[in-house]
Scaffold this motif. Structure first.
Motif, short mmCIF file in Angstrom:
data_model
loop_
_atom_site.label_atom_id
_atom_site.label_comp_id
_atom_site.label_asym_id
_atom_site.label_seq_id
_atom_site.Cartn_x
_atom_site.Cartn_y
_atom_site.Cartn_z
N ALA A 24 28.66 3.15 6.92
CA ALA A 24 28.24 2.03 6.09
C ALA A 24 29.22 1.80 4.94
O ALA A 24 29.60 0.66 4.64
N LEU A 25 29.65 2.87 4.31
CA LEU A 25 30.61 2.75 3.21
C LEU A 25 31.95 2.22 3.71
O LEU A 25 32.58 1.38 3.06
N ALA A 26 32.38 2.71 4.87
CA ALA A 26 33.65 2.25 5.44
C ALA A 26 33.60 0.77 5.78
O ALA A 26 34.63 0.08 5.75
N LEU A 27 32.41 0.27 6.07
CA LEU A 27 32.23 -1.15 6.42
C LEU A 27 32.03 -2.03 5.19
O LEU A 27 31.89 -3.24 5.32
N GLY A 28 31.98 -1.42 4.01
CA GLY A 28 31.89 -2.19 2.78
C GLY A 28 30.50 -2.39 2.21
O GLY A 28 30.32 -3.17 1.27
N PHE A 29 29.50 -1.69 2.74
CA PHE A 29 28.15 -1.81 2.20
C PHE A 29 27.99 -0.95 0.95
O PHE A 29 28.61 0.10 0.83
N ASP A 30 27.17 -1.41 0.03
CA ASP A 30 26.71 -0.56 -1.06
C ASP A 30 25.62 0.34 -0.50
O ASP A 30 24.73 -0.14 0.21
N VAL A 31 25.66 1.61 -0.84
CA VAL A 31 24.67 2.55 -0.31
C VAL A 31 24.07 3.37 -1.44
O VAL A 31 24.79 3.91 -2.29
N THR A 32 22.75 3.43 -1.48
CA THR A 32 22.03 4.29 -2.41
C THR A 32 21.21 5.29 -1.60
O THR A 32 20.37 4.90 -0.79
N LEU A 33 21.48 6.56 -1.81
CA LEU A 33 20.72 7.62 -1.15
C LEU A 33 19.46 7.90 -1.96
O LEU A 33 19.53 8.16 -3.16
N LEU A 34 18.31 7.82 -1.31
CA LEU A 34 17.05 8.16 -1.96
C LEU A 34 16.86 9.66 -1.83
O LEU A 34 16.37 10.16 -0.82
N GLU A 35 17.27 10.39 -2.86
CA GLU A 35 17.34 11.85 -2.77
C GLU A 35 16.00 12.51 -2.48
O GLU A 35 15.95 13.55 -1.82
N ASP A 36 14.93 11.92 -2.99
CA ASP A 36 13.61 12.51 -2.76
C ASP A 36 12.98 12.00 -1.47
O ASP A 36 11.80 12.24 -1.21
N CYS A 37 13.77 11.32 -0.65
CA CYS A 37 13.28 10.82 0.65
C CYS A 37 14.18 11.28 1.78
O CYS A 37 14.27 10.63 2.83
N LEU A 38 14.85 12.41 1.59
CA LEU A 38 15.76 12.95 2.59
C LEU A 38 15.22 14.26 3.16
O LEU A 38 14.72 15.12 2.43
N GLY A 39 15.34 14.39 4.48
CA GLY A 39 14.88 15.60 5.15
C GLY A 39 16.05 16.50 5.51
O GLY A 39 17.07 16.03 6.00
N TRP A 40 15.89 17.79 5.27
CA TRP A 40 16.95 18.74 5.57
C TRP A 40 16.36 20.05 6.09
O TRP A 40 15.18 20.34 5.87
N GLY B 261 31.55 7.27 -2.39
CA GLY B 261 31.07 6.08 -3.07
C GLY B 261 29.59 5.81 -3.00
O GLY B 261 29.11 4.80 -3.54
N ALA B 262 28.82 6.69 -2.34
CA ALA B 262 27.38 6.48 -2.26
C ALA B 262 26.72 6.78 -3.60
O ALA B 262 27.11 7.73 -4.30
N HIS B 263 25.75 5.97 -3.97
CA HIS B 263 24.96 6.21 -5.18
C HIS B 263 23.79 7.13 -4.82
O HIS B 263 23.39 7.22 -3.67
N ARG B 264 23.25 7.79 -5.83
CA ARG B 264 22.11 8.68 -5.62
C ARG B 264 21.01 8.33 -6.61
O ARG B 264 21.27 8.12 -7.79
#
Length: 245
Positions: A162-178, A195-198
């Motif tokens: 997504a970043l390589a394609l030019g999209f702005d990206v915001t990671l929802l840190e409290d909505c990620l599974g690991w 370049g991803a925002h958190r």
């Protein structure tokens, strides 16, 4: 890249039984699973805001020889697909299905003019050999809010593309599974460097683009006040009644 007038969407990745069910072979760690309990609020906030929601699911075909499923770039496993000995999200199995509670939320995002779009992928990245990019372009989406799992695999691969394609990206840190906290943290740092925002879901709701919608979601405590002719009206009517209350 920052866009002057962003068009946003929510992207939730791999909320499937093999990752969420108690017996799932790739079940996420309990410490990262709490966001599933608030999935309804997350989806509703985007839904009410008029933003489409993309539900990305994996579907891997174990009948394909492993050699044909090998990664495209041997220096970057994120360009590949699942080749492990333990089957994952195999086409036609329960493991590849959404859990009932997740499916219920997906169904609800398709009501009252909302858009809940399901995209099936066969690689780690949601962009590889899918309709995802075309769907985003058709809606003129420029900004993605991303959640789901696994942080260090499919989320990482999708965000990188997504970043390589030019999209702005915001990671929802409290909505990620690991599954492993160390792998999760390293992936977050790597995506941030690209370049991803958190952010936290609550932060974008209380002081961000979802504030009006989240204000409605957070205060919907007495739905019986908004019964009309014995039934609960659509969310559009509910919002009007809420403002008048």
């Amino acid at each position: 890249m920052t866009h002057a007038h962003p068009k946003r969407c929510l992207v939730m990745i791999d909320l499937q039984n093999d990752f969420l069910a108690p017996t799932g072979p790739f079940r996420i760690h309990d410490d990262s699973s709490s966001f599933i309990g608030k999935l309804q609020d997350i989806a509703t906030a985007f839904h009410i805001s008029g933003y489409p929601i993309f539900w990305i699911r994996s579907e891997y075909d174990i009948s394909t020889p492993a050699a044909e499923r090998r990664i495209w770039d041997p220096t970057n496993r994120l360009t590949g697909t699942h080749t492990g000995q333990t089957p994952c999200c195999v086409r036609g199995t329960v493991g590849a299905d959404f859990p009932a509670d997740v499916q219920a939320v997906i169904d609800e995002t398709n009501t009252d003019g909302g858009e809940g779009v399901i995209v099936t992928k066969t690689w780690y990245s949601a962009f590889k050999e899918t309709s995802f990019l075309d769907e985003l372009k058709r809606r003129e989406i420029t900004e993605l809010f991303v959640g789901g799992g696994l942080t260090n695999v499919c989320v990482n691969a999708t965000v990188n593309d997504a970043l390589a394609l030019g999209f702005d990206v915001t990671l929802l840190e409290d909505c990620l599974g690991w599954r492993k906290r160390g792998s999760h943290d390293r992936a977050l740092r790597a995506m941030s460097k690209l370049g991803a925002h958190r952010s936290l879901f609550e932060d974008i709701c209380t002081d961000g683009p979802l504030y009006p919608a989240f204000d409605y979601v957070a205060t919907r405590k007495l739905p019986e006040l908004f019964y009309v002719n014995g039934s609960i009206p659509s969310w559009r009517v509910m919002m009007v009644l809420h403002e008048k209350a």
